[in-house]
Design a protein around this motif. Structure first.
Motif, PDB file in Angstrom:
ATOM      1  N   SER A   1       0.817  -1.209   0.000  1.00 17.07           N
ATOM      2  CA  SER A   1       0.000   0.000   0.000  1.00 17.07           C
ATOM      3  C   SER A   1       0.855   1.266   0.000  1.00 17.07           C
ATOM      4  CB  SER A   1      -1.002  -0.006   1.154  1.00 17.07           C
ATOM      5  OG  SER A   1      -0.348  -0.129   2.383  1.00 17.07           O
ATOM      6  N   LEU A   2       2.103   1.168   0.473  1.00 20.39           N
ATOM      7  CA  LEU A   2       2.971   2.362   0.434  1.00 20.39           C
ATOM      8  C   LEU A   2       3.166   2.896  -0.989  1.00 20.39           C
ATOM      9  CD1 LEU A   2       5.837   1.994   3.074  1.00 20.39           C
ATOM     10  CD2 LEU A   2       3.936   3.606   3.038  1.00 20.39           C
ATOM     11  N   PRO A   3       3.471   2.038  -1.984  1.00 19.72           N
ATOM     12  CA  PRO A   3       3.579   2.585  -3.346  1.00 19.72           C
ATOM     13  C   PRO A   3       2.218   2.924  -3.963  1.00 19.72           C
ATOM     14  CG  PRO A   3       4.154   0.243  -3.322  1.00 19.72           C
ATOM     15  CD  PRO A   3       3.868   0.628  -1.915  1.00 19.72           C
ATOM     16  N   GLY A   4       1.152   2.863  -3.171  1.00 19.35           N
ATOM     17  CA  GLY A   4      -0.135   3.355  -3.650  1.00 19.35           C
ATOM     18  C   GLY A   4      -1.054   2.323  -4.275  1.00 19.35           C
ATOM     19  N   ALA A   5      -0.719   1.030  -4.143  1.00 21.90           N
ATOM     20  CA  ALA A   5      -1.583   0.010  -4.743  1.00 21.90           C
ATOM     21  C   ALA A   5      -2.903  -0.086  -3.985  1.00 21.90           C
ATOM     22  CB  ALA A   5      -0.890  -1.344  -4.719  1.00 21.90           C
ATOM     23  N   LYS A   6      -3.945  -0.440  -4.721  1.00 17.82           N
ATOM     24  CA  LYS A   6      -5.222  -0.709  -4.073  1.00 17.82           C
ATOM     25  C   LYS A   6      -5.280  -2.198  -3.757  1.00 17.82           C
ATOM     26  CE  LYS A   6     -10.134  -0.180  -4.312  1.00 17.82           C
ATOM     27  NZ  LYS A   6     -11.304  -0.285  -5.186  1.00 17.82           N
ATOM     28  N   LEU A   7      -5.430  -2.533  -2.484  1.00 14.30           N
ATOM     29  CA  LEU A   7      -5.418  -3.928  -2.071  1.00 14.30           C
ATOM     30  C   LEU A   7      -6.839  -4.490  -2.053  1.00 14.30           C
ATOM     31  CD1 LEU A   7      -2.918  -3.690   0.949  1.00 14.30           C
ATOM     32  CD2 LEU A   7      -2.447  -3.891  -1.501  1.00 14.30           C
ATOM     33  N   HIS A   8      -7.008  -5.627  -2.688  1.00 12.79           N
ATOM     34  CA  HIS A   8      -8.300  -6.316  -2.665  1.00 12.79           C
ATOM     35  C   HIS A   8      -8.140  -7.610  -1.881  1.00 12.79           C
ATOM     36  CE1 HIS A   8      -9.955  -3.836  -6.032  1.00 12.79           C
ATOM     37  NE2 HIS A   8      -8.678  -3.766  -6.339  1.00 12.79           N
ATOM     38  N   PRO A   9      -8.630  -7.644  -0.658  1.00 10.10           N
ATOM     39  CA  PRO A   9      -8.488  -8.879   0.129  1.00 10.10           C
ATOM     40  C   PRO A   9      -9.469  -9.945  -0.351  1.00 10.10           C
ATOM     41  CG  PRO A   9      -9.662  -7.197   1.382  1.00 10.10           C
ATOM     42  CD  PRO A   9      -9.279  -6.557   0.093  1.00 10.10           C
ATOM     43  N   ILE A  10      -8.963 -11.163  -0.536  1.00  9.61           N
ATOM     44  CA  ILE A  10      -9.813 -12.308  -0.895  1.00  9.61           C
ATOM     45  C   ILE A  10      -9.811 -13.248   0.311  1.00  9.61           C
ATOM     46  CG2 ILE A  10     -10.202 -14.151  -2.582  1.00  9.61           C
ATOM     47  CD1 ILE A  10     -10.018 -11.432  -3.913  1.00  9.61           C
ATOM     48  N   PRO A  11     -10.978 -13.554   0.856  1.00  9.12           N
ATOM     49  CA  PRO A  11     -11.009 -14.394   2.061  1.00  9.12           C
ATOM     50  C   PRO A  11     -10.361 -15.763   1.836  1.00  9.12           C
ATOM     51  CG  PRO A  11     -13.164 -13.432   1.622  1.00  9.12           C
ATOM     52  CD  PRO A  11     -12.315 -13.141   0.432  1.00  9.12           C
ATOM     53  N   VAL A  12      -9.789 -16.309   2.902  1.00  8.76           N
ATOM     54  CA  VAL A  12      -9.290 -17.679   2.835  1.00  8.76           C
ATOM     55  C   VAL A  12     -10.143 -18.551   3.752  1.00  8.76           C
ATOM     56  CG1 VAL A  12      -6.939 -16.793   2.562  1.00  8.76           C
ATOM     57  CG2 VAL A  12      -7.663 -17.636   4.788  1.00  8.76           C
ATOM     58  N   ASP A  13     -10.225 -19.821   3.410  1.00 11.30           N
ATOM     59  CA  ASP A  13     -10.806 -20.787   4.340  1.00 11.30           C
ATOM     60  C   ASP A  13      -9.714 -21.808   4.658  1.00 11.30           C
ATOM     61  OD1 ASP A  13     -10.634 -22.492   2.181  1.00 11.30           O
ATOM     62  OD2 ASP A  13     -12.783 -22.479   1.759  1.00 11.30           O
ATOM     63  N   GLU A  14     -10.103 -22.987   5.121  1.00  9.84           N
ATOM     64  CA  GLU A  14      -9.075 -23.938   5.523  1.00  9.84           C
ATOM     65  C   GLU A  14      -8.325 -24.542   4.336  1.00  9.84           C
ATOM     66  OE1 GLU A  14     -10.589 -26.529   8.648  1.00  9.84           O
ATOM     67  OE2 GLU A  14     -11.858 -24.846   9.289  1.00  9.84           O
ATOM     68  N   SER A  15      -8.731 -24.188   3.132  1.00 10.70           N
ATOM     69  CA  SER A  15      -7.982 -24.625   1.954  1.00 10.70           C
ATOM     70  C   SER A  15      -7.353 -23.448   1.225  1.00 10.70           C
ATOM     71  CB  SER A  15      -8.898 -25.379   0.997  1.00 10.70           C
ATOM     72  OG  SER A  15      -9.496 -26.469   1.647  1.00 10.70           O
ATOM     73  N   GLY A  16      -7.085 -22.397   1.924  1.00  9.37           N
ATOM     74  CA  GLY A  16      -6.412 -21.252   1.302  1.00  9.37           C
ATOM     75  C   GLY A  16      -7.380 -20.295   0.630  1.00  9.37           C
ATOM     76  N   MET A  17      -6.853 -19.541  -0.326  1.00  4.66           N
ATOM     77  CA  MET A  17      -7.644 -18.484  -0.972  1.00  4.66           C
ATOM     78  C   MET A  17      -8.907 -19.046  -1.613  1.00  4.66           C
ATOM     79  SD  MET A  17      -6.497 -15.867  -4.036  1.00  4.66           S
ATOM     80  CE  MET A  17      -5.761 -14.510  -3.143  1.00  4.66           C
ATOM     81  N   MET A  18     -10.029 -18.388  -1.360  1.00  3.78           N
ATOM     82  CA  MET A  18     -11.298 -18.831  -1.932  1.00  3.78           C
ATOM     83  C   MET A  18     -11.411 -18.258  -3.338  1.00  3.78           C
ATOM     84  SD  MET A  18     -13.511 -18.389   1.556  1.00  3.78           S
ATOM     85  CE  MET A  18     -15.050 -19.079   0.918  1.00  3.78           C
ATOM     86  N   THR A  19     -10.853 -19.019  -4.279  1.00  2.48           N
ATOM     87  CA  THR A  19     -10.692 -18.494  -5.637  1.00  2.48           C
ATOM     88  C   THR A  19     -12.029 -18.209  -6.321  1.00  2.48           C
ATOM     89  OG1 THR A  19     -10.354 -20.792  -6.251  1.00  2.48           O
ATOM     90  CG2 THR A  19      -8.404 -19.421  -6.103  1.00  2.48           C
ATOM     91  N   GLU A  20     -13.122 -18.798  -5.822  1.00  2.00           N
ATOM     92  CA  GLU A  20     -14.417 -18.481  -6.427  1.00  2.00           C
ATOM     93  C   GLU A  20     -14.817 -17.036  -6.162  1.00  2.00           C
ATOM     94  OE1 GLU A  20     -13.865 -20.465  -3.897  1.00  2.00           O
ATOM     95  OE2 GLU A  20     -15.559 -20.627  -2.508  1.00  2.00           O
ATOM     96  N   LEU A  21     -14.110 -16.385  -5.233  1.00  2.00           N
ATOM     97  CA  LEU A  21     -14.424 -14.996  -4.922  1.00  2.00           C
ATOM     98  C   LEU A  21     -13.532 -13.988  -5.658  1.00  2.00           C
ATOM     99  CD1 LEU A  21     -15.011 -15.334  -1.055  1.00  2.00           C
ATOM    100  CD2 LEU A  21     -16.701 -15.401  -2.899  1.00  2.00           C
ATOM    101  N   LEU A  22     -12.695 -14.482  -6.572  1.00  2.00           N
ATOM    102  CA  LEU A  22     -11.842 -13.557  -7.335  1.00  2.00           C
ATOM    103  C   LEU A  22     -12.741 -12.609  -8.129  1.00  2.00           C
ATOM    104  CD1 LEU A  22      -9.106 -16.088  -8.538  1.00  2.00           C
ATOM    105  CD2 LEU A  22      -8.713 -14.079  -7.079  1.00  2.00           C
ATOM    106  N   PRO A  23     -12.498 -11.314  -8.020  1.00  2.00           N
ATOM    107  CA  PRO A  23     -13.441 -10.346  -8.570  1.00  2.00           C
ATOM    108  C   PRO A  23     -13.341 -10.189 -10.087  1.00  2.00           C
ATOM    109  CG  PRO A  23     -11.592  -9.210  -7.598  1.00  2.00           C
ATOM    110  CD  PRO A  23     -11.361 -10.676  -7.350  1.00  2.00           C
ATOM    111  N   ALA A  24     -14.479  -9.996 -10.716  1.00  2.00           N
ATOM    112  CA  ALA A  24     -14.496  -9.709 -12.147  1.00  2.00           C
ATOM    113  C   ALA A  24     -14.290  -8.212 -12.342  1.00  2.00           C
ATOM    114  CB  ALA A  24     -15.819 -10.150 -12.751  1.00  2.00           C
ATOM    115  N   GLY A  25     -13.911  -7.836 -13.550  1.00  2.00           N
ATOM    116  CA  GLY A  25     -13.911  -6.412 -13.891  1.00  2.00           C
ATOM    117  C   GLY A  25     -12.669  -5.642 -13.504  1.00  2.00           C
ATOM    118  N   ILE A  26     -11.699  -6.278 -12.884  1.00  2.00           N
ATOM    119  CA  ILE A  26     -10.454  -5.547 -12.647  1.00  2.00           C
ATOM    120  C   ILE A  26      -9.279  -6.328 -13.240  1.00  2.00           C
ATOM    121  CG2 ILE A  26     -11.274  -4.375 -10.561  1.00  2.00           C
ATOM    122  CD1 ILE A  26      -9.544  -6.311  -8.940  1.00  2.00           C
TER     123      ILE A  26
END
Lengths: 472, 472
Positions: free
Chosen positions: A218-243
């Motif tokens: 975030s210091l270099p100004g990036a916009k962070l999009h957090p993707i929730p994790v469950d017990e199997s890591g990143m919940m890839t079904e929640l990867l956002p469309a449109g960016i």
């Protein structure tokens, strides 16, 4: 205390406006060292912004050392932050606040602290004698050329040995030319941030994920999009469309801190998503050599070497004090990464690279990992038994298949700063997951328990102390 | 080749517009690898901008590895720069272009190259046996804690020893708390740039000055104001009114590359100017331990410890391969610098810091410096005699009072890329001052001759080869 009113029309994010206002007031001494800051709730309500905004601003200030939290009593302006008080007399005070993970010891207290800090291998078992012998030999035998300026990517000897080792042990597909030796994984991460985050950038990352990485992006100004994790890591079904993110940051072999191992279905989803959106994937593989249930899982990098940037470290398998890490780059990024490294610190120390290369080449690394894995498995099993014994079904244990920490979730308990402070006062230190989380509420029952550097005796005593308090 | 027309109305500096246009075209493969770029003169005329603008854009591209100069034949798109050609087959080519100073050897040629590269100490005389013994002892004896994560500012042992050493040998006034151990001086410089260059910043610097430093300051967007140097260093009477620079970057003990030692009158002028404009002074002290005419001059830092940031290195007095440097900060900057270091690579390797501390503490450093100074003085005197013998009054020798290089100025000769290439083809490599200069014309008769790593025999042969060509 009076506050600058936030400006919703300006292009600057609210959290940054608040962060900058605090930063300026602290540097100018308008907020005095040791002064208590309003609680996030208080300030959110008085500024009419969401509490997340305040938390983000405070975390930034915390990460940069402007403020410090004192468990149970709030957040305070750190010492040594007043820019104008440059009198030498003020100096001794300016050194009290250090980055959170850098404390080497704890202040004296009634009984010795048992510190379940994560990410610390068994420091007393570093192969110091062997390493010292090797070092002596390398310093004596190296060519004169090795004592001159080196190349930004590091010594060829180490990169060759490492490429072979990673192919064999981690399913990484790379040529030595793709490897860049760095001062620990942290430098690899900060180089990647500089390399890929130009202008307005979107970054996807797991939530939770080491909070220092939040700051680094975030210091270099990036916009962070957090993707929730469950017990199997990143919940890839929640990867956002449109960016179109610059990259997606993941810890697929052992999610930090929750501990999931990303299943192949999600790996494929992730890679397809990255291909569709033109993103890189940054794979942070910080401790997967210690996998107890089976062989280490294969790297994501092996699935798509043109798209995945792979970051590794010797901090957990040998020692963090070595500051030896590396990054494997898709060929298209190699040249720019080398230039950046050159402009950052030219290169990582040369002779130490030769020592490490020799250590791997002679088979010592494999033997050391095998030995440590046995020990850590024993410590882990012991820790789990102690937790079960003390808490029975009230504790849920996560992420114990790999690495040198696990996560314990306690039904009905919320690890507030106040509770953590009481626990610490009772001689045991555990680490809340919330520090690393965007969505803090879902993590509030969970703590990280590192066991790599603790004997069974100390593990038993630590869990005993913990259970005394939590079962009250 | 078609060119984007530059936009004089946009806020972006012209050189940056041109740089970015090239960068994009190269990454996209629109300009092909190996393709020849127009000459700076050609392009300046076709874009109707000053040639300086083009030179600046080219230098940026050169420093970042996008293009490479081939002596005598022009400037070309470097290999491995096409972002989309990610096929593994392309990889071997992508590694051919490396940062200019990082070449470890030279391609095979008719006779072995005699390389007068500056900044290289006598690599064959590094005290390798002693260092290896010390290393072995430190690795065996260090506490287990030393193998864990350290603090961003570095080991206390080293900072204490170093503060004492610098007070004694360099007139530096500092407490160990002000010292931050870095991965060479380069990391200190890049940390300072990150720390002080926020938003639009003005920076004053000597002209000439190491070209990599130009890049390190212009990348974060600072506006560089070159101040000419004469044989006594920065011409402080030319410090500009009406601006408030973030800092003034100087090499007062041994101006790089011209070699002047800044007289006290100018030091006072500089400090008064900095006080008036609210600027810091960054003092880069890279090799002043080797002063032959008298004891090393005292640091600027000692005159105003609240305003001067002092940067030092062990690259010249021991070995560049150690990557050991440090920065001394005014107390007000200490905390932020530590946080930045933490977010960059946590800290510099720990055990090596302990070895260096022991090396200094036991008196080995003083002895090594005394020994090397004797040797370098002999090499320097020999080099001067050879130059006088070969060129008589046609050569003017500058900056020989200190360090391990000098500058030779030849009446009536202009060191064009073509001439330098002919010289190299004849088996001797010398370094033009123009590479480091903003105003190139005044420097065109001057070359840098490093002598630290060359025996008298090789110095004699090198100057003989040079004189054969230049006296034709």
């Amino acid at each position: 205390m009076t506050w600058t009113v936030v400006d919703r029309e300006s292009g600057t994010p609210l959290f940054r406006q608040i962060y900058e206002s605090f930063r300026r007031r602290i540097l100018q001494g308008e907020l005095e060292e040791g002064e208590r800051l309003p609680s996030t709730r208080e300030l959110a309500s008085s500024l009419q912004v969401s509490r997340t905004v305040i938390v983000e601003a405070y975390e930034q200030l915390l990460a940069e050392g402007y403020i410090e939290g004192r468990h149970g009593s709030g957040t305070f302006v750190a010492e040594g932050t007043h820019l104008l008080q440059a009198a030498p007399a003020g100096l001794a005070r300016s050194v009290s606040a250090v980055p959170p993970q850098s404390f080497e010891g704890a202040p004296a207290r009634k009984r010795e602290l048992i510190d379940f800090r994560h990410g610390i291998p068994a420091l007393d078992l570093f192969p110091r004698k062997l390493w010292g012998e090797l070092a002596k030999r390398i310093w004596a035998d190296a060519s004169a050329e090795a004592f001159g300026y080196g190349r930004p990517e590091g010594r060829h000897e180490l990169r060759s040995v490492l490429a072979r080792y990673l192919r064999r042990s981690r399913g990484v597909v790379c040529e030595p030319e793709q490897l860049l030796v760095t001062t620990g994984a942290t430098q690899a991460i900060s180089l990647i941030a500089k390399l890929l985050l130009t202008g307005k950038s979107d970054v996807l990352m797991e939530d939770p994920l080491t909070y220092e990485i939040h700051t680094m992006f975030s210091l270099p100004g990036a916009k962070l999009h957090p993707i929730p994790v469950d017990e199997s890591g990143m919940m890839t079904e929640l990867l956002p469309a449109g960016i179109h993110p610059k990259f997606i940051y993941v810890t697929p072999s052992h999610q930090f801190p929750i501990g999931g191992v990303l299943p192949i279905q999600r790996r494929v989803q992730l890679i397809q998503y990255a291909a569709r959106t033109g993103s890189y994937i940054v794979e942070d593989d910080y401790d997967s050599e210690f996998r107890y249930e089976s062989a280490p899982v294969s790297s994501l990098q092996g699935l798509d070497p043109e798209r995945v940037v792979y970051i590794g470290t010797f901090s957990k398998i040998l020692s963090p004090a070595l500051r030896m890490g590396y990054v494997i780059l898709p060929p298209s990024l190699v040249q720019n990464a080398r230039s950046l490294k050159w402009l950052t610190d030219l290169h990582t120390p040369s002779l130490e690279q030769l020592v490490l290369a020799e250590f791997i080449e002679e088979g010592h690394l494999d033997r050391h990992i095998a030995k440590m894995k046995k020990l850590y498995r024993k410590r882990r099993d012991f820790l789990i038994r102690q937790l079960r014994h003390a808490f029975g079904e009230a504790v849920n244990i996560l992420g114990h298949s790999t690495g040198i920490h696990l996560v314990a979730e306690f039904a009905g308990i919320s690890f507030t700063p106040k509770l953590l402070s009481v626990i610490e006062d009772n001689g045991v230190k555990v680490y809340p997951v919330t520090v690393h989380a965007f969505r803090k509420d879902v993590q509030k029952r969970r703590i990280i328990i590192g066991y790599g550097n603790l004997s069974e005796e100390r593990i038993a005593e630590g869990i005993r102390r913990l259970s005394e308090l939590l079962k009250k």
